[in-house]
Motif scaffolding. Structure first.
Motif, PDB file in Angstrom:
ATOM      1  N   GLN A  37       0.645  -0.927  -0.046  1.00 19.41           N
ATOM      2  CA  GLN A  37      -0.083  -0.185   0.223  1.00 19.41           C
ATOM      3  C   GLN A  37       1.275   1.242  -0.037  1.00 19.41           C
ATOM      4  N   ASP A  38       0.629   2.381  -0.738  1.00 22.29           N
ATOM      5  CA  ASP A  38       1.542   3.307  -0.984  1.00 22.29           C
ATOM      6  C   ASP A  38       0.653   4.507  -1.079  1.00 22.29           C
ATOM      7  N   PRO A  39       1.081   5.773  -0.754  1.00 18.43           N
ATOM      8  CA  PRO A  39       0.071   6.638  -1.228  1.00 18.43           C
ATOM      9  C   PRO A  39      -0.361   7.322  -2.392  1.00 18.43           C
ATOM     10  N   GLY A  40      -1.300   6.990  -2.397  1.00 21.26           N
ATOM     11  CA  GLY A  40      -2.063   7.548  -3.891  1.00 21.26           C
ATOM     12  C   GLY A  40      -2.302   6.618  -4.918  1.00 21.26           C
ATOM     13  N   LEU A  41      -1.800   4.776  -4.771  1.00 28.31           N
ATOM     14  CA  LEU A  41      -2.370   3.616  -5.449  1.00 28.31           C
ATOM     15  C   LEU A  41      -2.562   3.335  -4.940  1.00 28.31           C
ATOM     16  N   GLY A  42      -3.153   3.240  -3.408  1.00 24.96           N
ATOM     17  CA  GLY A  42      -4.428   2.201  -2.705  1.00 24.96           C
ATOM     18  C   GLY A  42      -3.141   0.925  -2.408  1.00 24.96           C
ATOM     19  N   LEU A  43      -4.235  -0.046  -2.527  1.00 22.62           N
ATOM     20  CA  LEU A  43      -3.584  -1.704  -2.541  1.00 22.62           C
ATOM     21  C   LEU A  43      -3.152  -2.402  -3.509  1.00 22.62           C
ATOM     22  N   ARG A  44      -2.805  -2.614  -3.436  1.00 22.74           N
ATOM     23  CA  ARG A  44      -1.850  -3.944  -5.167  1.00 22.74           C
ATOM     24  C   ARG A  44      -1.053  -4.673  -4.676  1.00 22.74           C
ATOM     25  N   LEU A  45      -2.227  -5.596  -5.671  1.00 24.20           N
ATOM     26  CA  LEU A  45      -1.988  -7.377  -5.230  1.00 24.20           C
ATOM     27  C   LEU A  45      -0.122  -7.305  -6.130  1.00 24.20           C
ATOM     28  N   ILE A  46       0.288  -8.199  -5.169  1.00 27.57           N
ATOM     29  CA  ILE A  46       1.997  -8.706  -5.248  1.00 27.57           C
ATOM     30  C   ILE A  46       1.822 -10.211  -5.801  1.00 27.57           C
ATOM     31  N   TYR A  47       1.280 -10.606  -5.340  1.00 30.69           N
ATOM     32  CA  TYR A  47       1.039 -12.508  -4.652  1.00 30.69           C
ATOM     33  C   TYR A  47      -0.001 -12.892  -4.127  1.00 30.69           C
ATOM     34  N   PHE A  48      -0.766 -14.124  -4.639  1.00 28.73           N
ATOM     35  CA  PHE A  48      -1.462 -14.555  -4.110  1.00 28.73           C
ATOM     36  C   PHE A  48      -1.668 -16.337  -3.954  1.00 28.73           C
ATOM     37  N   SER A  49      -2.574 -17.174  -2.902  1.00 28.97           N
ATOM     38  CA  SER A  49      -2.038 -18.375  -3.202  1.00 28.97           C
ATOM     39  C   SER A  49      -3.577 -19.027  -2.666  1.00 28.97           C
ATOM     40  N   TYR A  50      -3.657 -20.109  -3.809  1.00 23.45           N
ATOM     41  CA  TYR A  50      -5.065 -20.392  -3.231  1.00 23.45           C
ATOM     42  C   TYR A  50      -5.038 -22.340  -1.816  1.00 23.45           C
ATOM     43  N   ASP A  51      -3.852 -22.378  -2.120  1.00 25.21           N
ATOM     44  CA  ASP A  51      -3.462 -23.418  -1.536  1.00 25.21           C
ATOM     45  C   ASP A  51      -2.526 -24.008  -0.939  1.00 25.21           C
ATOM     46  N   TYR A  64       9.507  -9.851  -6.143  1.00 24.81           N
ATOM     47  CA  TYR A  64       8.984 -10.687  -4.769  1.00 24.81           C
ATOM     48  C   TYR A  64       8.924 -11.842  -5.589  1.00 24.81           C
ATOM     49  N   SER A  65       8.807 -13.224  -4.300  1.00 25.47           N
ATOM     50  CA  SER A  65       8.446 -14.022  -4.390  1.00 25.47           C
ATOM     51  C   SER A  65       8.233 -14.759  -3.141  1.00 25.47           C
ATOM     52  N   VAL A  66       7.116 -15.836  -2.988  1.00 23.77           N
ATOM     53  CA  VAL A  66       6.177 -16.166  -1.664  1.00 23.77           C
ATOM     54  C   VAL A  66       6.696 -17.432  -1.216  1.00 23.77           C
ATOM     55  N   SER A  67       6.056 -17.541  -0.477  1.00 25.73           N
ATOM     56  CA  SER A  67       6.319 -19.251  -0.211  1.00 25.73           C
ATOM     57  C   SER A  67       5.206 -20.223   0.888  1.00 25.73           C
ATOM     58  N   ARG A  68       4.357 -20.902   0.536  1.00 25.56           N
ATOM     59  CA  ARG A  68       2.867 -21.358   1.660  1.00 25.56           C
ATOM     60  C   ARG A  68       3.408 -22.633   1.433  1.00 25.56           C
ATOM     61  N   GLU A  69       4.228 -23.119   2.266  1.00 23.71           N
ATOM     62  CA  GLU A  69       4.582 -24.389   2.896  1.00 23.71           C
ATOM     63  C   GLU A  69       3.332 -24.877   3.614  1.00 23.71           C
ATOM     64  N   LYS A  70       3.449 -24.201   4.483  1.00 22.56           N
ATOM     65  CA  LYS A  70       1.774 -24.884   5.225  1.00 22.56           C
ATOM     66  C   LYS A  70      -0.353 -23.864   5.664  1.00 22.56           C
ATOM     67  N   LYS A  71      -0.637 -24.161   5.395  1.00 23.45           N
ATOM     68  CA  LYS A  71      -1.700 -23.993   5.261  1.00 23.45           C
ATOM     69  C   LYS A  71      -2.107 -22.484   5.744  1.00 23.45           C
ATOM     70  N   GLU A  72      -1.742 -22.440   6.717  1.00 18.79           N
ATOM     71  CA  GLU A  72      -1.497 -21.111   7.549  1.00 18.79           C
ATOM     72  C   GLU A  72      -0.908 -20.111   8.100  1.00 18.79           C
ATOM     73  N   ARG A  73       0.193 -20.224   6.925  1.00 21.04           N
ATOM     74  CA  ARG A  73       1.478 -19.097   6.392  1.00 21.04           C
ATOM     75  C   ARG A  73       1.346 -18.928   5.864  1.00 21.04           C
ATOM     76  N   PHE A  74       2.022 -17.964   5.006  1.00 21.97           N
ATOM     77  CA  PHE A  74       1.925 -17.332   3.732  1.00 21.97           C
ATOM     78  C   PHE A  74       3.501 -16.090   3.208  1.00 21.97           C
ATOM     79  N   SER A  75       3.921 -16.421   3.262  1.00 15.47           N
ATOM     80  CA  SER A  75       5.653 -15.664   3.717  1.00 15.47           C
ATOM     81  C   SER A  75       5.551 -14.776   2.418  1.00 15.47           C
ATOM     82  N   LEU A  76       5.793 -13.579   2.352  1.00 15.37           N
ATOM     83  CA  LEU A  76       6.780 -12.817   1.430  1.00 15.37           C
ATOM     84  C   LEU A  76       7.906 -12.845   1.546  1.00 15.37           C
TER      85      LEU A  76
END
Lengths: 109, 109
Positions: A37-51, A64-76
């Protein structure tokens, strides 16, 4: 109540450092998201994960990269932080409604 | 590309008056919309949602109206209070969540 927590509220890093932002949700949600989230730009989606082990690029995945090794944890991950990655980072999880964490304000010097 | 946007970046109202915050969306396939409130230093907080099979939904002091013909969403806040001062975002769910830039609501005493 759904709880989405982020590992840090404030973070200061140097250019070139590898940065990990952690997000944990306690409601067994499949979908998780990282925004900046940056001023004047709102929220911009970087990554998402379905499972677990699944990831999809959002609008601004570069640097950026992401990691989703466990359902409850999503790392950027910022592989090599740059000053233009100074921002507020927001994690969210979704089942029927999206819930946000409190945000991590990252400053890259 | 398709996007979610807000008509006005700022809105100032007198305490006790009603507030109306507007949002335009361009993806006619979107079937679910959410309004969020974000106070300074915090993550977005869910206010109210509406599905595309509805025209209106009411919560406590808030009402969301959906006009699919002109792809317009509005948030009405009744008897606006100082605690309502915040940035308000609309978002549409297309599998991932897409946000507008936000409207800053300021309530004058």
């Amino acid at each position: 109540d759904v709880k989405v927590t982020q590992s840090s509220r404030y973070l200061v890093k140097r250019t070139g450092e590898k940065v990990f932002l952690e997000c944990v949700q306690d409601m067994d949600h499949e979908n998780m998201f990282w925004y900046r989230q940056d001023p004047g730009l709102g929220l911009r989606l970087i990554y998402f994960s379905y499972d677990v082990k699944m990831k999809e690029k959002g609008d601004i995945p570069e640097g950026y990269s992401v990691s989703r090794e466990k359902k409850e944890r999503f790392s950027l991950i910022l592989e090599s932080a740059s000053t233009n990655q100074t921002s507020m980072y927001l994690c969210a999880s979704l089942r029927e409604t999206q819930y946000f964490g409190p945000g991590t304000r990252l400053l890259v010097l | 590309g398709e996007s979610v946007g807000l008509h006005l970046p700022t809105l100032s109202v007198q305490e006790g008056d009603n507030s109306i915050i507007n949002c335009a969306y361009s993806n006619s396939a979107s079937d679910y919309f959410i309004w969020y409130k974000q106070e300074s230093g915090k993550g977005p907080q869910f206010i109210i949602d509406i599905r595309s099979n509805m025209d209106k939904r009411q919560g406590q002091r808030v009402t969301v109206l959906l006009n699919k013909t002109v792809k317009h969403l509005s948030l009405q806040i009744a008897a606006t209070q100082p605690g309502d001062s915040a940035v308000y975002f609309c978002a549409e769910n297309m599998g991932d969540m897409r946000f507008g830039a936000g409207t800053r609501l300021t309530v004058k005493p």
